[in-house]
Design a protein around this motif. Structure first.
Motif, PDB file in Angstrom:
ATOM      1  N   SER A 173       1.788   7.664   8.071  1.00  0.00           N
ATOM      2  CA  SER A 173       3.113   7.144   8.261  1.00  0.00           C
ATOM      3  C   SER A 173       4.548   8.143   8.559  1.00  0.00           C
ATOM      4  CB  SER A 173       3.746   6.271   7.856  1.00  0.00           C
ATOM      5  OG  SER A 173       4.199   6.870   6.674  1.00  0.00           O
ATOM      6  N   ARG A 174       5.233   7.783   8.648  1.00  0.00           N
ATOM      7  CA  ARG A 174       6.901   8.686   8.812  1.00  0.00           C
ATOM      8  C   ARG A 174       6.707   9.665   8.217  1.00  0.00           C
ATOM      9  NH1 ARG A 174      12.497   8.635   7.909  1.00  0.00           N
ATOM     10  NH2 ARG A 174      11.599   6.586   7.407  1.00  0.00           N
ATOM     11  N   LEU A 175       6.948   9.225   6.976  1.00  0.00           N
ATOM     12  CA  LEU A 175       6.991   9.585   5.427  1.00  0.00           C
ATOM     13  C   LEU A 175       5.393   9.964   4.391  1.00  0.00           C
ATOM     14  CD1 LEU A 175      10.161   7.879   4.000  1.00  0.00           C
ATOM     15  CD2 LEU A 175       9.906  10.219   5.198  1.00  0.00           C
ATOM     16  N   LYS A 176       4.283   8.957   4.674  1.00  0.00           N
ATOM     17  CA  LYS A 176       3.307   8.932   3.900  1.00  0.00           C
ATOM     18  C   LYS A 176       1.974  10.263   4.725  1.00  0.00           C
ATOM     19  CE  LYS A 176       2.068   5.064   3.744  1.00  0.00           C
ATOM     20  NZ  LYS A 176       1.589   3.704   3.129  1.00  0.00           N
ATOM     21  N   ARG A 177       2.401  11.125   3.314  1.00  0.00           N
ATOM     22  CA  ARG A 177       1.802  12.245   3.202  1.00  0.00           C
ATOM     23  C   ARG A 177       0.740  12.382   3.108  1.00  0.00           C
ATOM     24  NH1 ARG A 177       4.179  11.597   7.513  1.00  0.00           N
ATOM     25  NH2 ARG A 177       4.764  13.007   9.197  1.00  0.00           N
ATOM     26  N   TRP A 178       0.702  11.835   1.254  1.00  0.00           N
ATOM     27  CA  TRP A 178      -0.106  12.256   0.066  1.00  0.00           C
ATOM     28  C   TRP A 178      -0.762  10.679  -0.045  1.00  0.00           C
ATOM     29  CZ3 TRP A 178      -0.512  16.228  -2.532  1.00  0.00           C
ATOM     30  CH2 TRP A 178       0.634  17.293  -2.122  1.00  0.00           C
ATOM     31  N   ARG A 179      -2.115  10.750  -0.219  1.00  0.00           N
ATOM     32  CA  ARG A 179      -3.231   9.484  -0.819  1.00  0.00           C
ATOM     33  C   ARG A 179      -3.390   9.622  -2.881  1.00  0.00           C
ATOM     34  NH1 ARG A 179      -8.480  10.202  -1.138  1.00  0.00           N
ATOM     35  NH2 ARG A 179      -8.841  12.037   0.416  1.00  0.00           N
ATOM     36  N   VAL A 180      -3.402   8.163  -3.182  1.00  0.00           N
ATOM     37  CA  VAL A 180      -3.723   8.101  -4.758  1.00  0.00           C
ATOM     38  C   VAL A 180      -5.154   8.452  -4.670  1.00  0.00           C
ATOM     39  CG1 VAL A 180      -3.868   6.771  -6.420  1.00  0.00           C
ATOM     40  CG2 VAL A 180      -1.793   6.635  -4.925  1.00  0.00           C
ATOM     41  N   VAL A 181      -5.802   9.748  -5.291  1.00  0.00           N
ATOM     42  CA  VAL A 181      -6.745   9.752  -5.434  1.00  0.00           C
ATOM     43  C   VAL A 181      -8.019   9.008  -7.125  1.00  0.00           C
ATOM     44  CG1 VAL A 181      -8.909  11.642  -6.009  1.00  0.00           C
ATOM     45  CG2 VAL A 181      -6.511  12.400  -5.105  1.00  0.00           C
ATOM     46  N   SER A 182      -6.497   9.137  -8.558  1.00  0.00           N
ATOM     47  CA  SER A 182      -7.207   8.719  -9.293  1.00  0.00           C
ATOM     48  C   SER A 182      -5.453   8.247  -9.958  1.00  0.00           C
ATOM     49  CB  SER A 182      -8.457   8.803  -9.736  1.00  0.00           C
ATOM     50  OG  SER A 182      -7.484  10.497 -10.849  1.00  0.00           O
ATOM     51  N   ILE A 183      -6.177   7.102 -11.004  1.00  0.00           N
ATOM     52  CA  ILE A 183      -5.040   7.208 -11.521  1.00  0.00           C
ATOM     53  C   ILE A 183      -5.509   7.491 -13.327  1.00  0.00           C
ATOM     54  CG2 ILE A 183      -3.824   4.804 -13.391  1.00  0.00           C
ATOM     55  CD1 ILE A 183      -4.569   2.930 -11.428  1.00  0.00           C
ATOM     56  N   LEU A 184      -4.501   8.436 -13.499  1.00  0.00           N
ATOM     57  CA  LEU A 184      -5.026   9.056 -15.281  1.00  0.00           C
ATOM     58  C   LEU A 184      -4.823   8.609 -16.295  1.00  0.00           C
ATOM     59  CD1 LEU A 184      -3.749  12.426 -13.768  1.00  0.00           C
ATOM     60  CD2 LEU A 184      -6.095  12.130 -13.968  1.00  0.00           C
ATOM     61  N   THR A 197      10.461  16.134  -7.612  1.00  0.00           N
ATOM     62  CA  THR A 197       9.852  16.103  -6.369  1.00  0.00           C
ATOM     63  C   THR A 197      10.059  14.350  -6.084  1.00  0.00           C
ATOM     64  OG1 THR A 197       9.287  18.283  -5.622  1.00  0.00           O
ATOM     65  CG2 THR A 197       8.668  16.709  -4.637  1.00  0.00           C
ATOM     66  N   VAL A 198      10.061  14.000  -4.862  1.00  0.00           N
ATOM     67  CA  VAL A 198       9.343  12.557  -5.163  1.00  0.00           C
ATOM     68  C   VAL A 198       8.395  12.081  -4.019  1.00  0.00           C
ATOM     69  CG1 VAL A 198       9.954  10.459  -3.905  1.00  0.00           C
ATOM     70  CG2 VAL A 198      11.130  11.422  -5.445  1.00  0.00           C
ATOM     71  N   LEU A 199       6.917  11.914  -3.672  1.00  0.00           N
ATOM     72  CA  LEU A 199       5.956  11.886  -2.883  1.00  0.00           C
ATOM     73  C   LEU A 199       6.263  10.644  -2.040  1.00  0.00           C
ATOM     74  CD1 LEU A 199       3.447  14.499  -4.394  1.00  0.00           C
ATOM     75  CD2 LEU A 199       5.033  14.979  -3.044  1.00  0.00           C
ATOM     76  N   HIS A 200       6.171  10.384  -1.025  1.00  0.00           N
ATOM     77  CA  HIS A 200       5.704   8.690  -0.681  1.00  0.00           C
ATOM     78  C   HIS A 200       4.607   9.040  -0.649  1.00  0.00           C
ATOM     79  CE1 HIS A 200       9.750   7.740   0.552  1.00  0.00           C
ATOM     80  NE2 HIS A 200      10.042   8.223   0.822  1.00  0.00           N
ATOM     81  N   VAL A 201       3.538   8.284  -1.317  1.00  0.00           N
ATOM     82  CA  VAL A 201       1.875   7.698  -1.585  1.00  0.00           C
ATOM     83  C   VAL A 201       1.551   6.752  -0.616  1.00  0.00           C
ATOM     84  CG1 VAL A 201       0.588   8.563  -3.151  1.00  0.00           C
ATOM     85  CG2 VAL A 201       2.374   8.895  -3.544  1.00  0.00           C
ATOM     86  N   HIS A 202       0.497   6.938  -0.493  1.00  0.00           N
ATOM     87  CA  HIS A 202      -0.540   5.694  -0.024  1.00  0.00           C
ATOM     88  C   HIS A 202      -2.086   5.292  -0.779  1.00  0.00           C
ATOM     89  CE1 HIS A 202      -3.067   3.404   3.226  1.00  0.00           C
ATOM     90  NE2 HIS A 202      -3.664   3.318   2.689  1.00  0.00           N
ATOM     91  N   ASP A 203      -1.556   3.858  -1.253  1.00  0.00           N
ATOM     92  CA  ASP A 203      -2.199   3.289  -2.035  1.00  0.00           C
ATOM     93  C   ASP A 203      -2.835   1.943  -1.106  1.00  0.00           C
ATOM     94  OD1 ASP A 203      -3.302   2.534  -4.611  1.00  0.00           O
ATOM     95  OD2 ASP A 203      -1.387   1.530  -5.526  1.00  0.00           O
ATOM     96  N   GLU A 204      -3.995   2.361  -1.100  1.00  0.00           N
ATOM     97  CA  GLU A 204      -4.962   1.794  -0.252  1.00  0.00           C
ATOM     98  C   GLU A 204      -5.738   0.473  -0.959  1.00  0.00           C
ATOM     99  OE1 GLU A 204      -6.969   0.247   2.652  1.00  0.00           O
ATOM    100  OE2 GLU A 204      -6.428   2.243   2.520  1.00  0.00           O
ATOM    101  N   LYS A 205      -5.592   0.909  -2.132  1.00  0.00           N
ATOM    102  CA  LYS A 205      -6.255  -0.406  -3.137  1.00  0.00           C
ATOM    103  C   LYS A 205      -4.811  -1.308  -3.296  1.00  0.00           C
ATOM    104  CE  LYS A 205     -10.404   1.644  -4.173  1.00  0.00           C
ATOM    105  NZ  LYS A 205     -11.157   1.948  -5.006  1.00  0.00           N
ATOM    106  N   LYS A 212       0.696  -1.662  -0.205  1.00  0.00           N
ATOM    107  CA  LYS A 212      -0.096  -0.165   0.144  1.00  0.00           C
ATOM    108  C   LYS A 212       1.398   1.084   0.021  1.00  0.00           C
ATOM    109  CE  LYS A 212      -4.353  -2.533   2.053  1.00  0.00           C
ATOM    110  NZ  LYS A 212      -5.096  -2.340   3.351  1.00  0.00           N
ATOM    111  N   SER A 213       1.768   0.899  -0.610  1.00  0.00           N
ATOM    112  CA  SER A 213       3.185   2.527  -0.560  1.00  0.00           C
ATOM    113  C   SER A 213       3.180   2.322  -1.384  1.00  0.00           C
ATOM    114  CB  SER A 213       4.189   2.131   0.439  1.00  0.00           C
ATOM    115  OG  SER A 213       3.285   2.486   1.793  1.00  0.00           O
ATOM    116  N   VAL A 214       3.306   3.794  -2.456  1.00  0.00           N
ATOM    117  CA  VAL A 214       4.356   3.542  -3.987  1.00  0.00           C
ATOM    118  C   VAL A 214       4.969   5.375  -3.701  1.00  0.00           C
ATOM    119  CG1 VAL A 214       2.379   2.492  -4.868  1.00  0.00           C
ATOM    120  CG2 VAL A 214       2.478   4.992  -4.566  1.00  0.00           C
ATOM    121  N   LYS A 215       6.032   5.607  -4.803  1.00  0.00           N
ATOM    122  CA  LYS A 215       6.724   6.471  -4.420  1.00  0.00           C
ATOM    123  C   LYS A 215       6.709   7.200  -6.490  1.00  0.00           C
ATOM    124  CE  LYS A 215      11.186   5.257  -1.840  1.00  0.00           C
ATOM    125  NZ  LYS A 215      12.286   5.341  -1.959  1.00  0.00           N
TER     126      LYS A 215
END
Length: 126
Positions: A76-87, A50-58, A27-30
């Protein structure tokens, strides 16, 4: 502590569009967000990222996908973003594992000699 948003209303959250660079865990991606900015002294346009640590729930994103991410609370320690949609999905083929023997058979080396018909012996010169 006062908040600018009224109860029941969220403040506007930042969104970014970038490409999935790696799958770093469950559930984590960069996600890499590229942008251009002028150099402070020379004013040449420089490519930055810029590299973002992103939460990918599914767990639905793959490396190379173009995704939209939204700012969220710390997950988490680094994750402050989440995936909204895959374009846009990445164009990939099914990966096939190759062995060292397969590579050795494909690549010519100095030790392997090509299999050709033996040439006629040169005529002795007098």
């Amino acid at each position: 502590m006062s908040s600018t948003a009224t109860p029941g209303q969220r403040s506007a959250r930042k969104t970014q569009i970038g490409f999935v660079a790696s799958r770093s865990g469950d559930k984590s991606v960069k996600v890499t967000v590229a942008y251009k900015t002028p150099h402070p002294l020379y004013q040449k346009v420089v490519n930055r990222q810029t590299v973002l640590h992103v939460h990918d729930e599914k767990n639905e994103t793959k490396v190379g996908d173009k995704v939209e991410v939204m700012e969220t609370r710390p997950l988490s320690r680094l994750k402050r973003w989440r995936v909204v949609s895959i374009l846009q999905k990445a164009i990939t083929t099914d990966a096939v594992a190759i062995t060292e023997a397969d590579v050795a058979a494909q690549v010519p080396t100095k030790t392997t000699k090509p299999q050709t018909a033996p040439a006629a012996a040169p005529a002795p010169s007098a």
